[in-house]
Motif scaffolding. Structure first.
Motif, PDB file in Angstrom:
ATOM      1  N   VAL A 114       0.851  -1.071  -0.061  1.00 44.76           N
ATOM      2  CA  VAL A 114      -0.010   0.067   0.095  1.00 44.76           C
ATOM      3  C   VAL A 114       0.923   1.279   0.185  1.00 44.76           C
ATOM      4  O   VAL A 114       2.090   1.264   0.682  1.00 44.76           O
ATOM      5  CB  VAL A 114      -1.023   0.070   1.252  1.00 44.76           C
ATOM      6  CG1 VAL A 114      -1.988   1.306   1.206  1.00 44.76           C
ATOM      7  CG2 VAL A 114      -1.669  -1.310   1.345  1.00 44.76           C
ATOM      8  N   GLY A 136       1.235   4.896   1.017  1.00 51.49           N
ATOM      9  CA  GLY A 136       0.589   6.311   1.394  1.00 51.49           C
ATOM     10  C   GLY A 136       1.437   7.413   0.973  1.00 51.49           C
ATOM     11  O   GLY A 136       1.449   8.025  -0.160  1.00 51.49           O
ATOM     12  N   GLY A 137       2.173   8.059   2.006  1.00 54.53           N
ATOM     13  CA  GLY A 137       3.219   9.097   1.671  1.00 54.53           C
ATOM     14  C   GLY A 137       4.579   8.644   0.728  1.00 54.53           C
ATOM     15  O   GLY A 137       5.186   9.572   0.416  1.00 54.53           O
ATOM     16  N   SER A 138       4.591   7.283   0.686  1.00 58.73           N
ATOM     17  CA  SER A 138       5.806   6.945  -0.272  1.00 58.73           C
ATOM     18  C   SER A 138       7.058   7.036   0.404  1.00 58.73           C
ATOM     19  O   SER A 138       8.105   7.198  -0.374  1.00 58.73           O
ATOM     20  CB  SER A 138       5.600   7.016  -1.452  1.00 58.73           C
ATOM     21  OG  SER A 138       5.882   8.472  -1.911  1.00 58.73           O
ATOM     22  N   SER A 185       8.722   5.050   2.781  1.00 55.67           N
ATOM     23  CA  SER A 185       9.481   3.799   3.048  1.00 55.67           C
ATOM     24  C   SER A 185       9.818   3.157   2.033  1.00 55.67           C
ATOM     25  O   SER A 185       9.453   3.144   0.959  1.00 55.67           O
ATOM     26  CB  SER A 185       8.259   2.812   4.234  1.00 55.67           C
ATOM     27  OG  SER A 185       7.598   2.338   3.210  1.00 55.67           O
ATOM     28  N   ILE A 225       5.970  10.355  15.849  1.00 56.92           N
ATOM     29  CA  ILE A 225       6.723  11.371  16.829  1.00 56.92           C
ATOM     30  C   ILE A 225       7.036  12.650  16.135  1.00 56.92           C
ATOM     31  O   ILE A 225       7.586  12.691  14.996  1.00 56.92           O
ATOM     32  CB  ILE A 225       8.241  10.500  17.068  1.00 56.92           C
ATOM     33  CG1 ILE A 225       7.981   9.085  17.441  1.00 56.92           C
ATOM     34  CG2 ILE A 225       8.935  11.403  18.200  1.00 56.92           C
ATOM     35  CD1 ILE A 225       9.320   8.455  17.602  1.00 56.92           C
ATOM     36  N   TYR A 284      11.850   1.755  16.654  1.00 59.28           N
ATOM     37  CA  TYR A 284      10.718   2.618  16.045  1.00 59.28           C
ATOM     38  C   TYR A 284      10.314   1.677  14.737  1.00 59.28           C
ATOM     39  O   TYR A 284      10.887   1.413  13.747  1.00 59.28           O
ATOM     40  CB  TYR A 284      11.249   3.855  15.716  1.00 59.28           C
ATOM     41  CG  TYR A 284      10.001   4.672  15.208  1.00 59.28           C
ATOM     42  CD1 TYR A 284       8.710   4.367  15.715  1.00 59.28           C
ATOM     43  CD2 TYR A 284      10.100   5.807  14.356  1.00 59.28           C
ATOM     44  CE1 TYR A 284       7.553   5.399  15.372  1.00 59.28           C
ATOM     45  CE2 TYR A 284       9.187   6.744  13.810  1.00 59.28           C
ATOM     46  CZ  TYR A 284       7.644   6.563  14.364  1.00 59.28           C
ATOM     47  OH  TYR A 284       6.581   7.090  13.960  1.00 59.28           O
TER      48      TYR A 284
HETATM   49  C1  LIG Z   1      12.184  12.057   5.500  1.00 63.48           C
HETATM   50  C2  LIG Z   1      11.543  11.348   6.342  1.00 63.48           C
HETATM   51  C3  LIG Z   1      11.078  12.054   7.656  1.00 63.48           C
HETATM   52  C4  LIG Z   1      10.506  11.318   8.725  1.00 63.48           C
HETATM   53  N1  LIG Z   1       9.967  11.987   9.627  1.00 63.48           N
HETATM   54  C5  LIG Z   1       9.336  11.424  10.509  1.00 63.48           C
HETATM   55  C6  LIG Z   1       8.861  12.180  11.797  1.00 63.48           C
HETATM   56  O1  LIG Z   1       8.798  13.375  11.688  1.00 63.48           O
HETATM   57  N2  LIG Z   1       8.056  11.467  12.659  1.00 63.48           N
HETATM   58  C7  LIG Z   1       7.768  10.061  12.760  1.00 63.48           C
HETATM   59  O2  LIG Z   1       7.246   9.546  13.436  1.00 63.48           O
HETATM   60  N3  LIG Z   1       8.534   9.406  11.517  1.00 63.48           N
HETATM   61  C8  LIG Z   1       9.062  10.093  10.519  1.00 63.48           C
HETATM   62  N4  LIG Z   1       9.664   9.376   9.640  1.00 63.48           N
HETATM   63  C9  LIG Z   1       9.325   8.120   9.385  1.00 63.48           C
HETATM   64  C10 LIG Z   1       7.997   7.633   8.827  1.00 63.48           C
HETATM   65  O3  LIG Z   1       7.039   7.802   9.663  1.00 63.48           O
HETATM   66  C11 LIG Z   1       8.023   6.560   8.036  1.00 63.48           C
HETATM   67  O4  LIG Z   1       8.813   6.336   7.197  1.00 63.48           O
HETATM   68  C12 LIG Z   1       6.460   5.970   7.562  1.00 63.48           C
HETATM   69  O5  LIG Z   1       6.281   4.748   7.458  1.00 63.48           O
HETATM   70  C13 LIG Z   1       6.131   6.468   6.326  1.00 63.48           C
HETATM   71  O6  LIG Z   1       4.971   6.657   5.943  1.00 63.48           O
HETATM   72  P1  LIG Z   1       4.437   6.922   4.439  1.00 63.48           P
HETATM   73  O7  LIG Z   1       2.915   6.904   4.468  1.00 63.48           O
HETATM   74  O8  LIG Z   1       4.812   8.294   4.132  1.00 63.48           O
HETATM   75  O9  LIG Z   1       5.180   5.960   3.659  1.00 63.48           O
HETATM   76  P2  LIG Z   1       4.782   4.664   2.680  1.00 63.48           P
HETATM   77  O10 LIG Z   1       6.137   4.050   2.158  1.00 63.48           O
HETATM   78  O11 LIG Z   1       3.746   5.011   1.584  1.00 63.48           O
HETATM   79  O12 LIG Z   1       3.694   3.730   3.912  1.00 63.48           O
HETATM   80  C14 LIG Z   1       4.773   3.257   4.950  1.00 63.48           C
HETATM   81  C15 LIG Z   1       3.973   1.785   5.533  1.00 63.48           C
HETATM   82  O13 LIG Z   1       2.484   2.160   5.460  1.00 63.48           O
HETATM   83  C16 LIG Z   1       1.805   1.323   4.798  1.00 63.48           C
HETATM   84  N5  LIG Z   1       0.670   2.086   4.277  1.00 63.48           N
HETATM   85  C17 LIG Z   1       0.623   3.296   3.839  1.00 63.48           C
HETATM   86  N6  LIG Z   1      -0.608   3.641   3.680  1.00 63.48           N
HETATM   87  C18 LIG Z   1      -1.482   2.592   4.165  1.00 63.48           C
HETATM   88  C19 LIG Z   1      -2.995   2.310   4.300  1.00 63.48           C
HETATM   89  N7  LIG Z   1      -3.591   3.292   3.950  1.00 63.48           N
HETATM   90  N8  LIG Z   1      -3.354   1.413   4.837  1.00 63.48           N
HETATM   91  C20 LIG Z   1      -2.478   0.211   5.087  1.00 63.48           C
HETATM   92  N9  LIG Z   1      -1.208   0.242   5.141  1.00 63.48           N
HETATM   93  C21 LIG Z   1      -0.542   1.582   4.485  1.00 63.48           C
HETATM   94  C22 LIG Z   1       2.820   0.919   3.541  1.00 63.48           C
HETATM   95  O14 LIG Z   1       2.323  -0.273   2.848  1.00 63.48           O
HETATM   96  C23 LIG Z   1       4.137   0.883   4.150  1.00 63.48           C
HETATM   97  O15 LIG Z   1       4.251  -0.501   4.726  1.00 63.48           O
HETATM   98  C24 LIG Z   1      10.089  10.136   8.419  1.00 63.48           C
HETATM   99  C25 LIG Z   1      10.539   9.251   7.297  1.00 63.48           C
HETATM  100  C26 LIG Z   1      11.447   9.936   6.126  1.00 63.48           C
HETATM  101  C27 LIG Z   1      11.818   9.087   5.376  1.00 63.48           C
END
Ligand SMILES: Cc1cc2nc3c(=O)[nH]c(=O)nc-3n(C[C@H](O)[C@H](O)[C@H](O)COP(=O)(O)OP(=O)(O)OC[C@H]3O[C@@H](n4cnc5c(N)ncnc54)[C@H](O)[C@@H]3O)c2cc1C
Length: 1092
Positions: free
Chosen positions: A346, A348-350, A352, A428, A721
């Motif tokens: 899935v 989300g914000g992409s 990971s 966080i 984390y």
């Molecule tokens: C530049 C950067 C800054 C960050 N800053 C912070 C911060 O300040 N605080 C903090 O706590 N963390 C931070 N993080 C860590 C971040 O919270 C994780 O990387 C998080 O998983 C990213 O979520 P995403 O939706 O952007 O990524 P994605 O890669 O889209 O999703 C992450 C995971 O969530 C799953 N997912 C997404 N959407 C759904 C959905 N609708 N239903 C089920 N599963 C879903 C995906 O399959 C994947 O496994 C940061 C990471 C980066 C790279």
């Protein structure tokens, strides 16, 4: 570390360089001869064995084949390009014994001949695939993509088609795989095509896989001697020089190249290490069914150009990306995945690395981007100022911008582009100390269930935001609990409802302190710690950064103070706060200050704006893992951080420390799935490289550094984390510590709520790997059939229970070392009985010599095989020559039950089987002299495996049955009771659980090895009377309690059990002598095969 690909390029380049310098080189290149190819192949295989075969290929193969064997009983295998010996030889005996048919395509003539010999060995050698029903067919030609040609060439359909590092010359690979899939057995015997490939990604243009796993840290270790390098280098280069004189010169050059690029490691003396990432991809026969998914979705929903932030994810080649616009589309995706036995990711914000995964369909949620702000509605609980309904395609920035207009905010993270993965797995940020983590603020969720595909609503969701057909599941409370911290694992989340709070303004202050030496660095960290410890107001949080700028170590500190209109007083304007004197005292005057709102806050992060010239002009990529600490500044932790930053592979790598405490720690660790709350500082280990180095050795080095530091620090940490973690083997150890004590509950919920493991690539929910619950040591005389029986017993566990089992020979390690030291043929030592017997004395002397030098070697070998079988339920060990193995080794695995089964056969039978009888006679004498009694004895005189199977059913399967597991789960454990270091297991508590006493009595009855009709009475000493009386009742035998005078149980406790009729006598004050005499007499009556 250089990759094999880097080496290949360097070897090619050296020809160009040499040709410029030496005219003779213009002789040109040629293909490798048959023997050069074989030698090179062998050198590469030897080099890969330890790391890639044992740590990746073998466990992956076993995990794929075990369920197949369980469902099919026996399987047929077609292997493509196995070389002279199949990779199947690494499997446990029990899995090899499950193969009833084996065919192969091996175009290399000598390899095909060797393979044939290996499969059909000469007399006296036990075949590696002992249960083949038909002779193997080796096709001495390349495998083609044309299924019709293959089938007409006489190949049947198979349960498994295996490509182990054999896809290199095949192009386009997708067509070859499609050809293989056409040859798989179909329903009800669904089969698998399994590919291992030496790269991190395998591009198959939209072929969705059944399962995939990567091994990015794979390495190969090549012996650093001229002879090995002269075989290895031409194989890697893929050619030799036509002129033999020139070839010799080039070999000199290539050796140098290997030595320049290969890494040396003290743990692997005499070897050169190269990075060799591996990928496993398996495909079910239904893999070609992507059309079924796209047919049910409007074509506009297929996305060709993914919008992906994470740079590693961009390197992955998904099977397809779909962008649903309605909940129904998401349901289609989940139904399709369940029907086709495949997973989904899935997006989300992409942010990971796992939102896009090789050969997996990705569901991009960006079309679900609505946000609804509901001021003045609180939902359950009273501390909020409003609610926010946010769909799963929104980013943190979207939510902050939308809520700020209504004077509200939600505690989220520090980057605006991060999406749902953050709030579903933690979150966080700078308001965490004041309001808690983002996941703590979720009060309702709408999602599509991974198990049923139904639309579920859990917690509080405003009525006008409930989709049609949304159901409240029975386990809504459990589900909401799990979604708050591990929310990416149970379904596709459509929207969440957050509590919202009054939007604050922020006073931001930055300091940057130069740290000129270790002493100053330590002092800087201590000062930071002092400052953080002094801050009790949750409105304030202080972050720190340890980084290098202009080759000098620096400590950056950022203080963030949030103030709302409530803090300012009604009608007053919110204004910047004054710098706290404590901060000035410790850090001096600040270097910069700002006053910003929630949106402005995003731009104030020091790593974005201050360090490295503002994120090196935005042209960098990064990789992070985050650990939690109670006392980062304890000297040993601080020293580790300082040493680690010194070893950074790129000048841009840094540590980011975030202050915890406040509202994060006020919530109980089991209140939500986010179980790590007891920490003062989160440490984000950040590897950074310049963007044009994506996918190169430089990015690999930075990622490797992050993992090394994270793993070094893990032991000292209070958890990891989970939001960053994915299905990478290197994340496994971190994932075990990501959910604290909630992990067991989460593992159970994952099994129940995503039974097909459709969301297989989210943060892994894993229990700490444990030693096998049952270890069976199979001993016996030479020729008695130990290995044969162990294999049958392991497959009995696999086929007749739901447990995993494997059999191993403990002597393999010695044989490997013996072969390396003496030049003996390892394969023949392992497989050829006559050869093994010829070397028996030398091997024994060699082992004895080793034991004299390394006295703990026996224990080490035992632990090695047990540790290699981590997470296997039942392990059968053969090859142990110790006389009392249970007594000698069971203390090393205190959480496992260890039993010995002795396999016996008559002298004639053993002689016929090629056993060494002299040895046996020697052993026999020793055994008799020691009066050693194994737990079981199995008489293995008959031909065939029927008797062994029956023995397994009658005796061994009971040792680790479902009922025993159930009984185990009824025993409550209390740590550190009655004193520190003691784990107290309250076995009497079993009786208080429904059916506990009955279960226990029936197990006691069925586990008795003797004949009940020969038992006169149940005698019970000490405190077991409740169980003894239940057993007596169940077995209809009289009960005799042996107690010291005055220590009888009160009669009413006996009456309560309704067992009075079975007390025939009570013995008072029995003397110790009488007691032991009676015990001896009773035990001699016991009909257990060996007197137990
Ligand atoms: C530049 C950067 C800054 C960050 N800053 C912070 C911060 O300040 N605080 C903090 O706590 N963390 C931070 N993080 C860590 C971040 O919270 C994780 O990387 C998080 O998983 C990213 O979520 P995403 O939706 O952007 O990524 P994605 O890669 O889209 O999703 C992450 C995971 O969530 C799953 N997912 C997404 N959407 C759904 C959905 N609708 N239903 C089920 N599963 C879903 C995906 O399959 C994947 O496994 C940061 C990471 C980066 C790279």
């Amino acid at each position: 570390m250089a990759t094999l690909y880097d080496l290949k390029k360097a070897l090619e380049r050296s020809i160009d360089t040499a040709s410029q310098e030496k005219t003779a080189v213009s002789s040109g290149t040629r293909l490798l001869s048959t023997s050069e190819y074989s030698d090179g192949f062998q050198a590469l295989r030897e080099a890969s064995e330890q790391s890639n075969y044992r740590s990746f290929i073998l466990p992956q193969l076993e995990s794929l084949l075990t369920p197949l064997v369980r469902s099919h009983g026996q399987i047929s295998v077609l292997e493509i390009g196995p070389g002279p010996k199949s990779v199947l030889r690494y499997l446990s005996n029990s899995l090899r014994s499950s193969i009833r048919k084996y065919d192969a395509y091996e175009p290399h003539g000598q390899h095909a001949t060797d393979l044939q010999m290996w499969l059909c060995p000469i007399l006296d050698t036990r075949p590696l695939l002992p249960c083949l029903e038909t002779p193997p067919i080796i096709h001495r030609k390349p495998f083609t993509a044309d299924i019709n040609a293959n089938i007409s060439a006489g190949t049947a359909r198979y349960d498994v088609i295996l490509f182990c590092h054999s896809m290199y010359g095949m192009s386009p690979k997708r067509e070859f795989l499609a050809g293989a899939l056409g040859m798989l057995d179909r329903w009800p015997r669904s089969g698998l095509a399994i590919v291992f490939h030496r790269e991190e990604t395998l591009r198959l243009n939209g072929l969705p896989c059944h399962k995939t796993a990567v091994h990015p840290s794979g390495t190969i270790c090549v012996k650093d001697d001229n002879e090995t390098l002269d075989r290895f280098a031409p194989f890697v280069a893929g050619f030799a020089m036509r002129d033999s004189g020139v070839h010799k010169l080039i070999l000199d050059e290539w050796r140098d190249q290997c030595r320049v690029l290969g890494r040396r490691d003290t743990a692997c003396r005499g070897y050169l290490l190269f990075s060799s990432p591996n990928i496993m991809v398996s495909f079910a026969s239904e893999a070609t069914g992507l059309a079924h998914l796209t047919l049910n979705l409007p074509s506009a929903l297929r996305v060709d150009e993914p919008r992906v932030k994470n740079r590693q994810a961009r390197l992955h080649s998904p099977a397809a990306i779909v962008r649903p616009t309605e909940i129904l589309h998401v349901q289609h995706c989940l139904h399709w995945a369940a029907q086709h036995g495949t997973g989904l990711t899935v997006v989300g914000g992409s942010h990971s690395g796992q939102c896009i995964w090789p050969n997996v369909v990705a569901v991009d949620m960006s079309a679900f981007n609505k946000i609804l702000v509901i001021p003045n509605e609180n939902g359950p609980g009273t501390d909020a100022s409003g609610l926010v309904v946010a769909e799963a395609g929104c980013t943190s920035g979207d939510i902050i911008r939308e809520t700020i207009a209504a004077g509200l905010t939600v505690p989220l993270g520090a980057r605006p582009s991060v999406g749902a993965g953050l709030w579903l797995q933690g979150g966080i940020g700078h308001l965490s100390r004041l309001h808690g983590l983002s996941c703590d603020k979720i009060i309702g969720v709408v999602m599509v269930s991974a198990s049923s595909g139904r639309v579920l609503c859990v917690g509080h969701v405003p009525n006008n935001h409930l989709p049609d057909h949304a159901e409240v599941p029975d386990n809504a409370d459990d589900l909401l609990w799990a979604l708050k911290g591990a929310g990416t694992n149970f379904g596709v989340v459509i929207s969440v409802v957050f509590k919202a709070y009054a939007a604050p303004m922020y006073s931001i202050r930055h300091w940057v302190l130069p740290l000129s030496c270790t002493l100053e660095a330590r002092r800087g960290l201590q000062d930071y710690h002092k400052l953080v410890s002094a801050i009790t107001d949750p409105h304030t949080s202080v972050d720190a950064y340890l980084f290098f700028e202009d080759k000098k170590l620096r400590l950056g500190v950022t203080m963030i103070e949030a103030s709302t209109s409530d803090d300012a007083g009604i009608g007053d304007k919110i204004s910047p706060t004054a710098t706290p004197p404590s901060a000035t005292r410790v850090l001096g005057p600040e270097h910069e200050s700002k006053f910003v709102d929630n949106v402005g806050l995003f731009d104030t992060e020091m790593y974005m704006s201050g360090m490295h010239g503002g994120h090196a002009g935005g042209k960098t990529s990064s990789f992070k893992r985050c650990l939690f600490f109670k006392t980062v500044m304890a000297t040993h932790v601080a020293d580790k951080l300082l040493a680690a930053i010194e070893s950074r592979p790129s000048p841009l790598c840094y540590f980011h420390l975030l202050q915890g405490g406040g509202a994060i720690g006020e919530m109980a660790s089991d209140a939500t799935a986010f179980g790590c709350r007891d920490w003062d500082l989160a440490c984000v280990v950040t590897g950074v490289w310049s963007r044009d180095q994506d996918g190169t050795g430089a990015s690999q080095a930075a990622i490797q550094w992050v993992y090394k530091v994270a793993h070094d620090l893990l032991r000292l940490s209070h958890g990891a984390y989970g939001a960053d973690l994915g299905p990478y083997p290197r994340d496994a150890a971190l994932a075990v510590k990501a959910f604290g004590s909630n992990v067991t509950r989460l593992v159970g919920l994952k099994k129940a709520l995503d039974p097909h493991n459709i969301l297989a690539y989210a943060c892994p929910l894993v229990n700490a790997p444990s030693h096998p619950a049952l270890v069976i040591i199979v001993t016996g005389d030479s020729g008695a059939g130990k290995d044969y029986c162990a294999a049958i017993w392991a497959s009995s566990f696999v086929c007749e229970t739901r447990f995993t089992a494997r059999d191993v020979s403990i002597s393999h390690a010695t044989k490997r070392e013996f072969a390396a030291a003496t030049g003996a043929d390892l394969d023949r030592l392992l497989e050829d009985r006559a050869y093994k017997e010829k070397h028996r004395d030398a091997l024994t002397a060699f082992f004895q010599g080793q034991v004299n030098e390394r006295p703990g070697l026996r224990e080490q070998h035992f632990l090695d095989v047990v540790n290699d079988a981590m997470s296997t339920d039942v392990l059968l060990i053969t090859g142990m020559r110790d006389k009392t193995p249970v007594a000698a080794f069971s203390h090393l695995v205190p959480t496992s039950k260890v039993d010995e089964v002795r396999v016996q056969a008559s002298k004639d039978v053993r002689r016929d089987r090629g056993g060494c009888l002299e040895d046996v006679d020697r052993d026999d004498k020793a055994n008799h002299s020691m009066l050693h009694k194994p737990d079981f004895v199995f008489h293995n005189d008959l031909k065939g495996g029927e008797a062994a199977k029956e023995f397994a059913r009658d005796h061994l399967l009971r040792l680790w049955s479902e009922d025993l597991q159930r009984l185990g789960s009824l025993v409550r454990t209390t740590s550190d009771f009655p004193r520190m270091g003691v784990e107290f297991r309250h076995v009497l508590g079993i009786t208080q659980q429904p059916h506990g006493l009955h279960l226990c009595a029936s197990l006691l009855k069925s586990h008795f090895q003797g004949q009940w009709r020969r038992v006169d009475a149940i005698v019970c000493c000490g405190a077991g009377e409740i169980y003894a009386s239940a057993l007596a009742f169940s077995a209809q035998k009289p009960l005799a309690l042996i107690r010291e005078a005055g220590k009888l149980p009160p009669p009413d406790s006996i009456r309560r059990q309704g067992l009075v009729a079975y007390f025939v006598f009570l013995i008072r004050g029995i003397s110790k002598k009488q007691d032991s005499d009676r015990r001896r007499r009773d035990s001699s009556r016991c009909a257990c095969p060996c007197g137990r």
